[in-house]
Design an enzyme around this catalytic site. Sequence first.
Site, PDB file in Angstrom:
ATOM      1  N   GLU A  90       0.829  -1.200   0.000  1.00  0.00           N
ATOM      2  CA  GLU A  90       0.000   0.000   0.000  1.00  0.00           C
ATOM      3  C   GLU A  90       0.868   1.258   0.000  1.00  0.00           C
ATOM      4  O   GLU A  90       1.971   1.254   0.545  1.00  0.00           O
ATOM      5  CB  GLU A  90      -0.823   0.048   1.293  1.00  0.00           C
ATOM      6  CG  GLU A  90      -1.718  -1.131   1.478  1.00  0.00           C
ATOM      7  CD  GLU A  90      -2.282  -1.195   2.889  1.00  0.00           C
ATOM      8  OE1 GLU A  90      -2.997  -2.166   3.164  1.00  0.00           O
ATOM      9  OE2 GLU A  90      -2.005  -0.300   3.700  1.00  0.00           O
ATOM     10  N   CYS A 103       3.189   8.236   1.492  1.00  0.00           N
ATOM     11  CA  CYS A 103       3.814   7.277   2.406  1.00  0.00           C
ATOM     12  C   CYS A 103       3.973   5.966   1.629  1.00  0.00           C
ATOM     13  O   CYS A 103       2.991   5.397   1.171  1.00  0.00           O
ATOM     14  CB  CYS A 103       2.901   7.094   3.622  1.00  0.00           C
ATOM     15  SG  CYS A 103       3.487   5.850   4.767  1.00  0.00           S
ATOM     16  N   CYS A 110       6.505  -7.746   6.902  1.00  0.00           N
ATOM     17  CA  CYS A 110       7.632  -7.190   7.650  1.00  0.00           C
ATOM     18  C   CYS A 110       8.145  -8.239   8.629  1.00  0.00           C
ATOM     19  O   CYS A 110       7.378  -9.013   9.167  1.00  0.00           O
ATOM     20  CB  CYS A 110       7.170  -5.941   8.415  1.00  0.00           C
ATOM     21  SG  CYS A 110       8.509  -5.066   9.234  1.00  0.00           S
ATOM     22  N   CYS A 114       6.226  -5.975  15.075  1.00  0.00           N
ATOM     23  CA  CYS A 114       5.672  -5.079  16.102  1.00  0.00           C
ATOM     24  C   CYS A 114       4.245  -5.532  16.417  1.00  0.00           C
ATOM     25  O   CYS A 114       3.443  -5.743  15.507  1.00  0.00           O
ATOM     26  CB  CYS A 114       5.680  -3.625  15.617  1.00  0.00           C
ATOM     27  SG  CYS A 114       7.328  -3.039  15.184  1.00  0.00           S
ATOM     28  N   CYS A 117       1.007  -3.776  15.023  1.00  0.00           N
ATOM     29  CA  CYS A 117       0.983  -3.429  13.590  1.00  0.00           C
ATOM     30  C   CYS A 117       0.391  -4.557  12.759  1.00  0.00           C
ATOM     31  O   CYS A 117       0.819  -5.710  12.875  1.00  0.00           O
ATOM     32  CB  CYS A 117       2.419  -3.122  13.162  1.00  0.00           C
ATOM     33  SG  CYS A 117       2.631  -3.039  11.385  1.00  0.00           S
ATOM     34  N   GLY A 155       6.728  -2.556   5.978  1.00  0.00           N
ATOM     35  CA  GLY A 155       8.126  -2.984   5.951  1.00  0.00           C
ATOM     36  C   GLY A 155       9.060  -2.061   6.707  1.00  0.00           C
ATOM     37  O   GLY A 155       8.699  -0.936   7.066  1.00  0.00           O
ATOM     38  N   GLU A 156      10.258  -2.565   6.965  1.00  0.00           N
ATOM     39  CA  GLU A 156      11.293  -1.805   7.685  1.00  0.00           C
ATOM     40  C   GLU A 156      12.359  -1.364   6.663  1.00  0.00           C
ATOM     41  O   GLU A 156      13.107  -2.200   6.127  1.00  0.00           O
ATOM     42  CB  GLU A 156      11.891  -2.711   8.774  1.00  0.00           C
ATOM     43  CG  GLU A 156      13.232  -2.275   9.309  1.00  0.00           C
ATOM     44  CD  GLU A 156      13.262  -0.858   9.905  1.00  0.00           C
ATOM     45  OE1 GLU A 156      12.389  -0.524  10.715  1.00  0.00           O
ATOM     46  OE2 GLU A 156      14.186  -0.097   9.540  1.00  0.00           O
ATOM     47  N   SER A 187      11.900   6.159   7.934  1.00  0.00           N
ATOM     48  CA  SER A 187      11.601   5.720   9.294  1.00  0.00           C
ATOM     49  C   SER A 187      12.241   4.365   9.572  1.00  0.00           C
ATOM     50  O   SER A 187      12.442   3.556   8.661  1.00  0.00           O
ATOM     51  CB  SER A 187      10.076   5.672   9.420  1.00  0.00           C
ATOM     52  OG  SER A 187       9.669   4.538  10.095  1.00  0.00           O
ATOM     53  N   SER A 209      11.050   4.896  15.279  1.00  0.00           N
ATOM     54  CA  SER A 209       9.840   4.465  15.981  1.00  0.00           C
ATOM     55  C   SER A 209      10.229   4.115  17.408  1.00  0.00           C
ATOM     56  O   SER A 209      10.972   3.157  17.623  1.00  0.00           O
ATOM     57  CB  SER A 209       9.244   3.225  15.302  1.00  0.00           C
ATOM     58  OG  SER A 209       8.989   3.512  13.955  1.00  0.00           O
ATOM     59  N   LEU A 210       9.754   4.887  18.355  1.00  0.00           N
ATOM     60  CA  LEU A 210      10.198   4.694  19.741  1.00  0.00           C
ATOM     61  C   LEU A 210       9.101   3.986  20.560  1.00  0.00           C
ATOM     62  O   LEU A 210       9.304   2.914  21.081  1.00  0.00           O
ATOM     63  CB  LEU A 210      10.570   6.064  20.328  1.00  0.00           C
ATOM     64  CG  LEU A 210      11.552   6.059  21.479  1.00  0.00           C
ATOM     65  CD1 LEU A 210      12.204   7.420  21.663  1.00  0.00           C
ATOM     66  CD2 LEU A 210      10.942   5.618  22.795  1.00  0.00           C
ATOM     67  N   HIS A 211       7.975   4.597  20.703  1.00  0.00           N
ATOM     68  CA  HIS A 211       6.745   4.022  21.282  1.00  0.00           C
ATOM     69  C   HIS A 211       6.779   3.668  22.762  1.00  0.00           C
ATOM     70  O   HIS A 211       5.711   3.529  23.368  1.00  0.00           O
ATOM     71  CB  HIS A 211       6.261   2.800  20.488  1.00  0.00           C
ATOM     72  CG  HIS A 211       6.094   3.061  19.021  1.00  0.00           C
ATOM     73  ND1 HIS A 211       5.430   4.167  18.541  1.00  0.00           N
ATOM     74  CD2 HIS A 211       6.519   2.383  17.929  1.00  0.00           C
ATOM     75  CE1 HIS A 211       5.452   4.146  17.218  1.00  0.00           C
ATOM     76  NE2 HIS A 211       6.117   3.081  16.823  1.00  0.00           N
ATOM     77  N   HIS A 285      -4.604   3.960  15.599  1.00  0.00           N
ATOM     78  CA  HIS A 285      -5.815   3.596  14.839  1.00  0.00           C
ATOM     79  C   HIS A 285      -6.206   2.199  15.309  1.00  0.00           C
ATOM     80  O   HIS A 285      -5.495   1.241  14.999  1.00  0.00           O
ATOM     81  CB  HIS A 285      -5.506   3.479  13.340  1.00  0.00           C
ATOM     82  CG  HIS A 285      -5.326   4.786  12.640  1.00  0.00           C
ATOM     83  ND1 HIS A 285      -6.286   5.336  11.823  1.00  0.00           N
ATOM     84  CD2 HIS A 285      -4.289   5.654  12.611  1.00  0.00           C
ATOM     85  CE1 HIS A 285      -5.837   6.470  11.327  1.00  0.00           C
ATOM     86  NE2 HIS A 285      -4.622   6.682  11.782  1.00  0.00           N
ATOM     87  N   CYS A 328      -0.925   1.258   8.085  1.00  0.00           N
ATOM     88  CA  CYS A 328      -0.333   0.384   7.075  1.00  0.00           C
ATOM     89  C   CYS A 328      -0.724  -1.076   7.215  1.00  0.00           C
ATOM     90  O   CYS A 328      -0.895  -1.589   8.305  1.00  0.00           O
ATOM     91  CB  CYS A 328       1.186   0.530   7.064  1.00  0.00           C
ATOM     92  SG  CYS A 328       2.034  -0.368   8.352  1.00  0.00           S
TER      93      CYS A 328
END
Length: 341
Positions: A90, A103, A110, A114, A117, A155-156, A187, A209-211, A285, A328
């Site tokens: 996407e 984006c 991936c 995570c 995700c 993906g990373e 990212s 990406s910390l979170h 989301h 995503c």
Amino acid sequence: MTTLLGLSLAELQAFCLEQGFQKFTAKQLCDWMYQKRIGDFDAMTNLSLKIRARLNDIAQTGFTTLADCQTSTDGTKKYLFPIEGKGHVESVYIPDGDRATLCVSCQCGCKMGCRFCVTGQQGFHGSLTAAEILNQIFSIPESQELTNIVFMGMGEPMDNYDAIRRTLDVLTADWGLAWSPHRITVSTVGITPMLQRLIEETQVDVAVSLHNPFPDQRQALMPMEKAYPIKETIALLRRYNWRGQRRISFEYTMFGGLNDSTRHAAELVRLLKGLPCRVNLIRFHASPGTPYRTSDQQTINTFRDYLNAHGITCTLRASRGEDIMAACGLLAGKKKQEQNL
Ligand code: SF4
């Protein structure tokens, strides 16, 4: 068949000479593909008929058509691209005043896993080539209107470094789109060896990406914390100068009751102290199959204000395209389910 999208001017020159074409044909190919976004050799009218016929026999540009498009009530569009042998990816187009951001995805699925995700829960089905990444940028109707690109889709990026690097070259080189690297943000969860290369070999902006600032809690959300601790990622970032034009930001998705307390905000301040950066808070989301919920607005505001009051620039990223599930992986996952029925 040689795929031309993603090749540099020097590589196109070598290809043209191998085929017995003039060297300047390479520059013409760059102009057609990278400036005009033309993917059909027959439409490249300043190439001789003989060259066009030969190109049709031995090469492809790599432009493909979209599989699907959904439009949100706020103008956000989610595009779905088929990737041969790997599934779908996407890309999300986000118009916002005089900015138009795309984006893009860099992998089908991936490996990072995570927990929050949808893409991470779909497993890994393959990395995209530079042509497959660039095609997302070139094949949407709004391609010429884009002002910014963010590598924050499926993906990373640091797990597909070579294709990302090649894509960045096309976007920023004189023979390519000649964009300023500051219009591009890559990212990462923080794969430090590749992040180091990205910082040293390019000038693009970086988003980590910390979170969650606590290692055990972050690892529960993001298994890659074990291999690449956020502390080490931040130690790496501190070795570079972020006081100029280049920006470093940290993505922080707000999960209700999980990472949104003042204790978390205080630890985040401690972790990032002295590093010129910004923190982007993201409203989660809620999506099918994940047990997480988003923080309430008051909690988000308190968290943001705490960071700002303690010297860390913090903004809440506007939520876009919620009605078309712009987070995503959702649309590609749906397509996969349909194909498995
Ligand atoms: Fe991969 Fe990004 Fe999803 Fe993590 S959040 S699993 S890195 S796509």
